[in-house]
Design an enzyme around this catalytic site. Structure first.
Site, short mmCIF file in Angstrom:
data_model
loop_
_atom_site.label_atom_id
_atom_site.label_comp_id
_atom_site.label_asym_id
_atom_site.label_seq_id
_atom_site.Cartn_x
_atom_site.Cartn_y
_atom_site.Cartn_z
N ASN A 402 0.83 -1.21 0.00
CA ASN A 402 0.00 0.00 0.00
C ASN A 402 0.86 1.26 0.00
O ASN A 402 1.00 1.93 -1.03
CB ASN A 402 -0.95 -0.03 1.21
CG ASN A 402 -1.98 1.08 1.17
OD1 ASN A 402 -1.86 2.01 0.39
ND2 ASN A 402 -2.98 0.98 2.00
N ASP A 403 1.48 1.56 1.13
CA ASP A 403 2.23 2.81 1.24
C ASP A 403 3.36 2.90 0.21
O ASP A 403 3.66 3.98 -0.28
CB ASP A 403 2.81 2.95 2.65
CG ASP A 403 1.71 3.14 3.68
OD1 ASP A 403 0.64 3.63 3.31
OD2 ASP A 403 1.92 2.76 4.85
N VAL A 404 3.97 1.76 -0.10
CA VAL A 404 5.14 1.80 -1.00
C VAL A 404 4.76 2.08 -2.45
O VAL A 404 5.62 2.26 -3.30
CB VAL A 404 5.96 0.49 -0.93
CG1 VAL A 404 6.53 0.30 0.46
CG2 VAL A 404 5.15 -0.72 -1.35
N VAL A 405 3.44 2.10 -2.76
CA VAL A 405 3.02 2.46 -4.12
C VAL A 405 2.11 3.70 -4.09
O VAL A 405 1.42 3.98 -5.04
CB VAL A 405 2.27 1.30 -4.82
CG1 VAL A 405 3.21 0.14 -5.05
CG2 VAL A 405 1.06 0.84 -4.02
N ALA A 442 0.97 3.83 7.29
CA ALA A 442 1.05 5.27 7.47
C ALA A 442 -0.31 5.87 7.75
O ALA A 442 -0.42 7.05 8.06
CB ALA A 442 1.69 5.92 6.25
#
Lengths: 475, 109
Positions: A402-405, A442
């Site tokens: 999720n956060d990494v994209v 996050a």
């Protein structure tokens, strides 16, 4: 065996350790590197054993104790190494850090009790001031490593109900003041030990270090554990180097500083990937900012589809990039993903895996999980290698990430602004598999999910991917 | 001229080893960072040398108990660390064999 020969053999062992790390520059040379490491350790231990036999006439009791420790510890280590699941690697590593930390404390205590046994000081003479300082530092770092790693282990396993082991940060008012007071106390007691060689002062320093280790790690949230594990890796190395200083053993210093710099570099890499500052990690007390989840998240419409729809899109693609996140490992879907990739390759589709540095729970974790599922490593690419290719990619499949994209990383003012991400949104079509619309670590909404080119496939990663594989046969 | 003290010599070794470590570790491929961590665990278990001296050469009960315990703790890492690293690296190697035919031509690295 003269002391010169012993020291030279220790030098050979040190070079072996450097070779062990050097071998890891490529998977093909890594196994030989590991063999070098084992050889180095064997040389060091056999040399020490011979030295011991030469030094004492009656090796009876000491040798028995030594062998008993070796057999018990070695047995436990061997069984653990064979049984541990790859998803549990971070816990194993945290556990092993704590072993080193505690061993360093024990050795320091033995050395303070009987410095003459280690050749640090003649029998009956006081320990030289330099060695006192080194012993104390070694014990201090070792104790912090031990208690910090125990907390990290608890947080990583997430199985225990104990509050200090929970993934959410533990914070209380005046936390930093307490840490500061303890640090000042440790310095004062340390000074006392330096001048008087007093036992209570030494144990006081060690006790404070145990408490400090706990206090430094508890305010850190579960999501930041990759940094913590790397940081404790570095501490364990410096604890070993500290022991090397106090026993005047260059091999321990070399091995310890190799490990120390390795851990420091890994923490730096993890910090950069998570957009954190190195200093705030070293000092502890991060990951606790209360992030407010956006309230309007639930109201917006997303385009959702079934596994069959996804399979249809994939079947017509020419280039596909798979983006696995930790959610994939939690669902144990690695094998299903490998089958999907194999099916696509059979159909002539170019398939790559894109790995974000913090995709797993520790540095490189996702690569090991994919390797375990027998994904060929030449299909697996790091973020920097693959980021330029998303623009020319037909379909990207995001699995449990999720956060990494999250493209919000490009929006000034966002909580993750500046974090390096996989530029998934540049691909022509994006398929995202998630269990629900819940936010990532996050706590941020992800703009990617609402884009016109994005199709959400909700459901358990393993089941969904298996359905895609099945559906692909009918396309 | 006096000989430099142990501490100074040790400090020189320490700084140079840090320097070597820095350069060697930056060359480690990110794919192998987990095995790197496991093998460094095993390498830091080199404190077992100090633990062995403590177990065998001390005379008091305190020294012996501490030494023996330290040997056991460090031995967990010596065996566990190297063996788990090998287990992980074997996983990477298996793939290499299977993928060998298509990559054989371009596998110059």
């Amino acid at each position: 065996m003269s002391i010169n020969l012993v020291t030279l053999l220790y030098l050979v062992a040190s070079v072996c350790f450097i070779q062990a790390l050097k071998g890891l520059s490529h998977p093909t040379t890594s196994i030989r590197g590991n063999a070098f490491g084992m050889a180095g350790m064997a040389i060091a231990m056999v040399t020490t054993a011979v030295l011991i036999v030469r030094l004492i006439d009656d090796a009876g009791t000491g040798a028995t104790l030594l062998l008993a420790g070796l057999v018990v510890g070695g047995g436990i280590g061997t069984v653990m190494a064979q049984r541990v699941a790859m998803t549990r690697m971070p816990e194993l590593v945290a556990f092993m850090h704590s072993m080193i930390g505690l061993a360093a404390v024990f050795i320091a205590i033995a050395a303070v009790a009987e410095p003459h046994a280690f050749g640090v000081a003649p029998r009956g003479a006081p320990i030289p001031t330099g060695n006192r300082l080194e012993l104390m530092l070694g014990a201090f770092i070792g104790a912090i490593t031990f208690s910090g790693s125990v907390i990290a282990f608890g947080k990583l396993s997430g199985k225990y109900r104990f509050r200090l082991f929970s993934g959410s940060p533990v914070q209380f008012p005046g936390q930093h003041l307490v840490n500061l007071a303890l640090a000042v106390g440790a310095v004062a007691l340390g000074a006392l030990f330096l001048t008087s060689e007093s036992w209570p002062a030494f144990f006081g320093v060690v006790a404070i270090a145990f408490v400090l280790g706990v206090l430094i790690i508890i305010p850190i949230g579960g999501a930041d554990m990759p940094v913590v594990v790397s940081m404790l890796n570095s501490y364990s190395g410096f604890a070993a180097a500290g022991i090397g200083f106090s026993l005047n053993n260059p091999m321990l210093i070399i091995a310890g500083s190799l490990v120390g710099s390795s851990g420091a570099i890994l923490s730096y890499i993890m910090c950069r990937a998570m957009n954190r500052s190195f200093i705030s990690v070293i000092l502890g007390g991060f990951g606790g900012e209360a992030v407010t989840a956006s309230a309007d998240a639930a109201q917006r419409a997303v385009r959702s589809g079934s596994a069959d729809d996804a399979a249809f899109i994939l079947g017509n693609a020419e280039t596909v990039i798979l983006v696995p996140g930790y959610g994939l490992a939690v669902a144990r879907a690695q094998h299903a993903v490998k089958d999907l990739a194999a099916k696509l390759v059979e159909r002539g589709v170019t398939v790559k895996y894109a790995i974000h540095p913090v995709a797993g729970r520790m540095p490189g974790h996702m690569n090991v999980l994919l390797a375990e599922a027998e994904v060929p490593y030449d299909q697996v690419f790091e973020m920097d290698e693959v980021n330029g290719e998303f623009g020319q990619t037909d379909v990207v499949v995001v699995l449990g990430a999720n956060d990494v994209v999250n493209p919000a990383a490009h929006t000034p003012g966002s909580a993750i602004f500046g974090m390096p991400i996989l530029e998934v949104s540049r691909a022509r079509t994006v398929i995202v598999n998630k269990r629900s619309m819940a936010a990532g670590y996050a706590g941020l909404d992800n703009e990617l999910f609402y884009m016109d080119k994005t199709m959400m496939v909700f459901g358990d990663a393993k089941k969904t991917v298996e359905e895609m594989v099945k559906a692909l046969d009918q396309v | 001229m006096d000989v430099a003290s142990h501490t100074v010599t040790n400090l020189i070794i320490f700084v140079l080893a840090l320097y070597v470590g820095y350069h060697v570790v930056w060359n480690v491929t990110p794919a192998l960072h987990t095995p790197l961590m496991a093998v460094t665990n095993a390498i830091s278990a080199i404190v077992i040398v100090g633990a062995m001296l403590a177990a065998a050469l001390t005379e008091t009960t305190l020294g012996r108990v501490m030494g023996t315990a330290a040997v056991a703790l460090a031995a967990v890492n010596v065996f566990g660390g190297f063996l788990v690293t090998r287990r992980m690296l074997e996983m990477f190697r298996k793939k290499e064999r299977r993928a060998a035919p298509p990559t054989a031509a371009g596998a110059g690295s």
